[in-house]
Design an enzyme around this catalytic site. Structure first.
Site, mmCIF file in Angstrom:
data_model
loop_
_atom_site.group_PDB
_atom_site.id
_atom_site.type_symbol
_atom_site.label_atom_id
_atom_site.label_comp_id
_atom_site.label_asym_id
_atom_site.label_seq_id
_atom_site.Cartn_x
_atom_site.Cartn_y
_atom_site.Cartn_z
ATOM 1 N N ARG A 46 0.859 -1.194 0.000
ATOM 2 C CA ARG A 46 0.000 0.000 0.000
ATOM 3 C C ARG A 46 0.890 1.237 0.000
ATOM 4 N NH1 ARG A 46 2.341 2.074 3.609
ATOM 5 N NH2 ARG A 46 0.752 3.692 3.648
ATOM 6 N N ALA A 48 0.771 5.050 -2.270
ATOM 7 C CA ALA A 48 0.626 5.284 -3.710
ATOM 8 C C ALA A 48 1.831 4.843 -4.561
ATOM 9 C CB ALA A 48 0.283 6.750 -3.946
ATOM 10 N N ASP A 238 -2.170 10.620 -2.524
ATOM 11 C CA ASP A 238 -2.532 9.527 -3.437
ATOM 12 C C ASP A 238 -2.870 10.043 -4.826
ATOM 13 O OD1 ASP A 238 -3.014 8.281 -0.649
ATOM 14 O OD2 ASP A 238 -2.961 6.631 -2.095
ATOM 15 N N ASN A 248 -5.592 12.222 0.132
ATOM 16 C CA ASN A 248 -4.681 11.434 0.968
ATOM 17 C C ASN A 248 -5.527 10.711 2.017
ATOM 18 O OD1 ASN A 248 -1.933 10.643 1.641
ATOM 19 N ND2 ASN A 248 -2.187 11.827 3.504
HETATM 20 O O1 MRU Z 1 -4.608 3.095 2.190
HETATM 21 P P1 MRU Z 1 -3.128 3.360 2.075
HETATM 22 O O2 MRU Z 1 -2.354 2.832 3.244
HETATM 23 O O3 MRU Z 1 -2.583 2.895 0.743
HETATM 24 O O4 MRU Z 1 -3.012 4.945 2.100
HETATM 25 C C1 MRU Z 1 -1.736 5.501 1.990
HETATM 26 C C2 MRU Z 1 -1.718 6.984 2.066
HETATM 27 O O5 MRU Z 1 -2.721 7.633 2.174
HETATM 28 C C3 MRU Z 1 -0.369 7.646 1.893
HETATM 29 O O6 MRU Z 1 -0.311 8.828 2.629
HETATM 30 C C4 MRU Z 1 -0.161 7.980 0.402
HETATM 31 O O7 MRU Z 1 -0.382 6.864 -0.396
HETATM 32 C C5 MRU Z 1 1.215 8.521 0.148
HETATM 33 S S1 MRU Z 1 2.447 7.277 0.270
HETATM 34 C C6 MRU Z 1 3.942 7.969 -0.142
#
Ligand code: MRU
Length: 445
Positions: A46, A48, A238, A248
């Site tokens: 997980r 982005a 994201d 995000n």
């Molecule tokens: O649901 P997730 O854990 O994939 O969410 C991740 C986030 O919201 C992060 O802040 C985002 O992807 C940035 S990662 C560099």
């Protein structure tokens, strides 16, 4: 110690199972793209950028398997594109997923059959390697913002660290750099309900890097901002819409609102590929809604009635006006232009975009970023440029130039019709070659 979220080895993809962190540290092996899509859906991998990299390797696995089963290129292409659609359906919000899969499709389409596997492998490796470099550059750009400052107290949300990328992370990369420079006093980490990426992942990363950290529950953020005198908030992203609105992890918007009240700078750190220039504002970013049990339960135990109706959006949108700056590998964008929807519509047609960063003007077109002001040596004051002039410049680039012209001359706002005509002529353009739309932009009709 840097934790690796994924690894490609012996024609297989290995993903660190993030659902079991911090207790269990185990890599799962993948040789089937459908399983990779499931791993993305179930948050084994997980964050982005990491989702994008895993998807790129997933597409490599798809090709590996289907080229074994069938020979003719038409069938291979059909199945490869089907695999791409399946991969893209894994999660809707992080644009890096779509970007990475599209990069793999481009390579597939532009390569001779006998070379496709090698070309796809090189592309996936490149996406991974570039992400590592990008994280490092984001860290440097971010640290620049805090030059000369000491004893910083930073708050972050969710996990935008090594686990979410192939490198040192985005938001956590900046924080790590500040620590390396001896400028950091403490990082406050929201636990980030419902799935606790802050508590399980970010806290674990910071402890492992020996960076001073305090874990707080999400509801403590306002009090911590006030009483601990937080200097800045840095989070990941994201997807970032053309106007700077940012998606995000759920809870980010609330923190940005709190920052406004407490007058704390709120920064988003993200690779440039997180921008989605095909959409005008945050309202068009698809927000994933996840399983209600994620809210009803904590670590497999019900903390609420089993059938209680639940609302579980995984992300929220922070409007651009609450964002102090977006830290990218190319610089910190502090003056993202606020554009209206109608202006945006006009730009969408010309498939290009201008980003304003302080006095520097970047043109984003055909997947390339060009510093327009650099060429003629005169940084252009952004306030002197009307939308019409920018749109004209962009439309000329798109319609008349195969190669982008970094030295493009940008016209100041006060130009009247006559001067505009002379300027255009001096640039080698004839007014009567302008399209109706361009004339309209310039007010020449
Ligand atoms: O649901 P997730 O854990 O994939 O969410 C991740 C986030 O919201 C992060 O802040 C985002 O992807 C940035 S990662 C560099």
């Amino acid at each position: 110690m840097i934790i690796h979220s994924l690894e490609w080895k012996d024609n297989k993809l290995y993903l660190l199972d993030q659902t079991r962190l911090p207790g269990t540290y185990v890599y799962l092996e993948y040789s089937d793209y459908l399983k990779v899509a499931d791993a993305i859906k179930n948050l084994v991998v997980r964050g982005a950028p990491a989702i994008g990299i895993a998807a790129a390797y997933g597409m490599l696995l798809a090709y590996q398997n289907l080229s074994r089963d069938c020979q003719d290129i038409a069938t291979i292409e059909k199945r490869f594109l089907y695999a791409a659609d399946t991969m893209k359906m894994a999660r809707p919000t992080a644009v890096n997923l779509f970007w990475a899969v599209d990069e793999m499709i481009k390579v597939f389409k532009n390569t001779k059959l006998e070379n496709i596997y090698g070309a796809l492998l090189r592309k996936a490796n490149e996406i991974e390697r570039q992400d590592k470099e990008i994280c490092s550059r984001i860290a440097d750009q971010g640290a620049d913002i805090f030059k000369g400052k000491k004893h910083l107290k930073i708050l972050t949300h969710c996990n935008a660290g090594a686990l979410a990328t192939a490198g040192i992370g985005t938001a956590l990369g900046v924080i790590t750099r500040l620590h390396q420079h001896g400028q950091l006093s403490c990082v406050y980490v929201d636990e980030t309900r419902p799935l606790l990426q802050g508590a399980r992942l970010t806290a674990a990363e910071l402890v492992s890097s020996q960076i001073p950290v305090r874990l707080i529950s999400d509801s403590m953020a306002a009090d911590v901002m006030k009483r601990k005198k937080i200097d800045a908030v840095i989070v990941g992203a994201d997807r970032i819409a053309g106007n700077g609105d940012t998606a995000n992890k759920i809870g980010t918007y609330g923190i940005a609102v709190l920052c406004k009240y407490h007058q704390i700078p709120f920064y988003v750190a993200a690779p440039f590929s997180t921008f989605d220039f095909s959409i005008s504002s945050g309202k068009d970013i698809p927000i994933e809604e996840r399983n209600p049990d994620e809210v009803r339960m904590v670590q497999g135990i019900y903390i609420a009635p089993k059938n209680i109706p639940v609302y579980n959006p995984s992300f929220d949108i922070t409007p651009n006006e609450l964002i102090t700056g977006i830290i990218t590998e190319k610089g910190a964008l502090k003056d993202l232009e606020r554009i209206s929807d109608s202006h945006y519509e006009a730009r969408k047609n010309i498939e290009a975009y201008i980003l304003l960063n302080g006095n520097t003007i970047y043109l984003m077109a055909e997947g390339r970023l060009v510093n327009l002001a650099a060429g003629d040596g005169h940084p252009v004051e952004i306030m002197d440029l009307s939308f019409a002039m920018q749109a004209l410049a962009v439309s000329y680039l798109c319609e008349h130039e195969k190669e982008l012209r970094p030295q493009l001359y940008l016209l100041p706002r006060e130009l009247d019709e006559k001067v505009a005509e002379i300027k255009l002529k001096s640039m080698g353009y004839e007014i009567d070659t302008l399209s109706d739309k361009q004339k309209e932009y310039l007010g020449l009709d």
